[in-house]
Design a protein around this motif. Structure first.
Motif, PDB file in Angstrom:
ATOM      1  N   UNK A 284       0.815  -1.219   0.000  1.00 30.00           N
ATOM      2  CA  UNK A 284       0.000   0.000   0.000  1.00 30.00           C
ATOM      3  C   UNK A 284       0.849   1.270   0.000  1.00 30.00           C
ATOM      4  N   UNK A 285       2.023   1.227   0.595  1.00 26.17           N
ATOM      5  CA  UNK A 285       2.886   2.412   0.638  1.00 26.17           C
ATOM      6  C   UNK A 285       3.393   2.814  -0.742  1.00 26.17           C
ATOM      7  N   UNK A 286       3.278   1.943  -1.715  1.00 22.31           N
ATOM      8  CA  UNK A 286       3.734   2.267  -3.067  1.00 22.31           C
ATOM      9  C   UNK A 286       2.652   2.953  -3.899  1.00 22.31           C
ATOM     10  N   UNK A 287       1.547   3.294  -3.236  1.00 24.71           N
ATOM     11  CA  UNK A 287       0.488   4.089  -3.876  1.00 24.71           C
ATOM     12  C   UNK A 287       0.337   5.378  -3.067  1.00 24.71           C
ATOM     13  N   UNK A 288       1.320   6.296  -3.196  1.00 21.27           N
ATOM     14  CA  UNK A 288       1.430   7.439  -2.279  1.00 21.27           C
ATOM     15  C   UNK A 288       0.652   8.686  -2.688  1.00 21.27           C
ATOM     16  N   UNK A 289       0.016   8.682  -3.840  1.00 24.55           N
ATOM     17  CA  UNK A 289      -0.553   9.928  -4.356  1.00 24.55           C
ATOM     18  C   UNK A 289      -1.809  10.343  -3.603  1.00 24.55           C
ATOM     19  N   UNK A 290      -2.044  11.648  -3.606  1.00 25.34           N
ATOM     20  CA  UNK A 290      -3.208  12.212  -2.919  1.00 25.34           C
ATOM     21  C   UNK A 290      -4.335  12.408  -3.921  1.00 25.34           C
TER      22      UNK A 290
ATOM     23  N   UNK B 204      -5.293  10.662 -13.866  1.00 22.68           N
ATOM     24  CA  UNK B 204      -4.222  10.145 -14.718  1.00 22.68           C
ATOM     25  C   UNK B 204      -3.039   9.647 -13.910  1.00 22.68           C
ATOM     26  N   UNK B 205      -2.618  10.425 -12.903  1.00 20.97           N
ATOM     27  CA  UNK B 205      -1.427  10.032 -12.148  1.00 20.97           C
ATOM     28  C   UNK B 205      -1.659   8.765 -11.325  1.00 20.97           C
ATOM     29  N   UNK B 206      -2.859   8.620 -10.760  1.00 16.48           N
ATOM     30  CA  UNK B 206      -3.137   7.392 -10.009  1.00 16.48           C
ATOM     31  C   UNK B 206      -3.225   6.199 -10.945  1.00 16.48           C
ATOM     32  N   UNK B 207      -3.836   6.395 -12.110  1.00 16.60           N
ATOM     33  CA  UNK B 207      -3.877   5.320 -13.103  1.00 16.60           C
ATOM     34  C   UNK B 207      -2.463   4.890 -13.486  1.00 16.60           C
ATOM     35  N   UNK B 208      -1.583   5.874 -13.707  1.00 17.61           N
ATOM     36  CA  UNK B 208      -0.202   5.553 -14.059  1.00 17.61           C
ATOM     37  C   UNK B 208       0.572   5.011 -12.862  1.00 17.61           C
ATOM     38  N   UNK B 209       0.255   5.463 -11.674  1.00 21.92           N
ATOM     39  CA  UNK B 209       0.874   4.925 -10.468  1.00 21.92           C
ATOM     40  C   UNK B 209       0.643   3.413 -10.401  1.00 21.92           C
ATOM     41  N   UNK B 210      -0.587   3.009 -10.651  1.00 20.67           N
ATOM     42  CA  UNK B 210      -0.918   1.580 -10.642  1.00 20.67           C
ATOM     43  C   UNK B 210      -0.151   0.850 -11.741  1.00 20.67           C
ATOM     44  N   UNK B 211      -0.132   1.426 -12.946  1.00 16.45           N
ATOM     45  CA  UNK B 211       0.599   0.801 -14.055  1.00 16.45           C
ATOM     46  C   UNK B 211       2.086   0.644 -13.728  1.00 16.45           C
ATOM     47  N   UNK B 212       2.681   1.705 -13.177  1.00 17.49           N
ATOM     48  CA  UNK B 212       4.120   1.687 -12.883  1.00 17.49           C
ATOM     49  C   UNK B 212       4.466   0.691 -11.791  1.00 17.49           C
ATOM     50  N   UNK B 213       3.636   0.614 -10.760  1.00 13.98           N
ATOM     51  CA  UNK B 213       3.905  -0.339  -9.674  1.00 13.98           C
ATOM     52  C   UNK B 213       3.829  -1.768 -10.200  1.00 13.98           C
ATOM     53  N   UNK B 214       2.853  -2.049 -11.028  1.00  9.01           N
ATOM     54  CA  UNK B 214       2.736  -3.389 -11.606  1.00  9.01           C
ATOM     55  C   UNK B 214       3.991  -3.737 -12.400  1.00  9.01           C
ATOM     56  N   UNK B 215       4.477  -2.793 -13.204  1.00  6.13           N
ATOM     57  CA  UNK B 215       5.660  -3.028 -14.036  1.00  6.13           C
ATOM     58  C   UNK B 215       6.900  -3.266 -13.171  1.00  6.13           C
ATOM     59  N   UNK B 216       7.106  -2.434 -12.160  1.00  5.37           N
ATOM     60  CA  UNK B 216       8.311  -2.567 -11.330  1.00  5.37           C
ATOM     61  C   UNK B 216       8.286  -3.839 -10.483  1.00  5.37           C
ATOM     62  N   UNK B 217       7.135  -4.194  -9.946  1.00  3.65           N
ATOM     63  CA  UNK B 217       7.051  -5.428  -9.166  1.00  3.65           C
ATOM     64  C   UNK B 217       7.208  -6.639 -10.076  1.00  3.65           C
ATOM     65  N   UNK B 218       6.681  -6.542 -11.299  1.00  5.65           N
ATOM     66  CA  UNK B 218       6.835  -7.633 -12.267  1.00  5.65           C
ATOM     67  C   UNK B 218       8.303  -7.866 -12.597  1.00  5.65           C
TER      68      UNK B 218
END
Length: 289
Positions: free
Chosen positions: A87-93, A101-115
């Motif tokens: 949960x800490x990797x979704x830090x946006x307000x 847009x930024x939250x959508x990309x936050x989710x995309x980026x976290x998926x990519x980095x964890x993958x």
């Protein structure tokens, strides 16, 4: 914090310094630095977006849009994220530019980095793979509807229990007479049971309003992409997404009959929020009879 290690990532705007241990990427970091006010985006929204990304991976693989290897990895990563460990990797307000847009990309980026940590041999792209056939303009309204429906279901359960409890108390105190008050002044006699019955009726009415209107939250605009036309999606992508989300959540969602409305307006959410505010007013505000 001064001793924290960083890594450098690049996007179309240039280099971005990101905490080395963070799973997010440059778009998340830019938003994190630009908007440092407001509450964090509710994790219920993040969970809903994750469900959308999972469904998209399955549907895109079926349609030959991404490889089975990539689809399976995305699903594996999302199943880990849905547990809530990261949960800490979704830090946006909640304050940010665009339509989430930024939250959508936050989710995309976290998926990519964890993958990349789970299987570095499979190279995932945040936009081309995880966000394939999607836009923030349709994923975020869809996530809002999914999260709101889940919240209303929980609220209805609580309201039903409260109404039953009040009905029991109205019967228990039906013979206790007190002075009713209007404008904070003593007025005429009333039984305490009658007073409680009014509270119960308030709850019952709002319960009915929520129950009758929550079905509109089942209409999902996913597949509308940027402006509602469905540009850059294959035929029936919207229907396939709704069917897959229904399987994942165990809820019978519907394809939004008009995606232009589904992207632009949130009447159902506004109404549900208004009804919930009325319940909160009842629960915490002054009762004057």
């Amino acid at each position: 914090m001064d001793n924290e290690k960083y890594r450098i990532e690049k996007d179309t705007l240039g280099e971005v310094k990101i905490p080395a241990s963070a799973l997010w990427g440059p778009q998340t970091e830019r938003s994190r630095q630009n908007f440092k006010i407001g509450q964090r985006m509710p994790f219920e929204i993040i969970e809903s977006l994750l469900q959308i990304k999972k469904a998209a991976a399955v549907v895109n693989e079926k349609n030959g849009e991404i490889s089975k290897e990539k689809s399976n990895l995305i699903v594996e990563v999302i199943d880990q994220l849905l547990v809530g460990k990261y949960q800490d990797d979704f830090p946006l307000v909640v304050y940010q530019t665009g339509s989430g847009t930024q939250t959508n990309m936050n989710v995309n980026e976290v998926i990519v980095h964890l993958a990349a940590e789970i299987n570095p041999k499979v190279l995932l792209q945040a936009n081309d793979d995880v966000n394939h056939s999607q836009s923030s303009n349709d994923t975020f309204p869809t996530a809002m509807a999914i999260a709101a429906y889940d919240a209303v279901k929980k609220l209805l359960s609580v309201l039903e229990h409260l109404e039953n409890s009040l009905n029991d108390k109205a019967l228990e105190f039906k013979n206790i007479v007190k002075i009713g008050r209007t404008h904070l002044q003593d007025a005429t006699p009333i039984t305490f049971g009658q007073e409680i019955s009014g509270w119960s009726s308030q709850i019952k009415h709002n319960f009915d309003y929520l129950q009758n209107n929550k079905k509109t939250l089942l209409e999902l605009p996913i597949g509308g992409t940027a402006v509602g036309t469905g540009l850059n999606t294959v035929k029936d992508f919207d229907r396939q997404m709704v069917e897959q989300l229904s399987v994942q959540k165990g809820i019978s969602y519907l394809v939004a009959p008009n995606k232009f409305q589904g992207l632009a307006a949130h009447s159902a959410i506004n109404f549900e929020t208004y009804s919930e505010q009325q319940d909160n007013l009842f629960l915490f505000g002054p009762i004057v009879v």
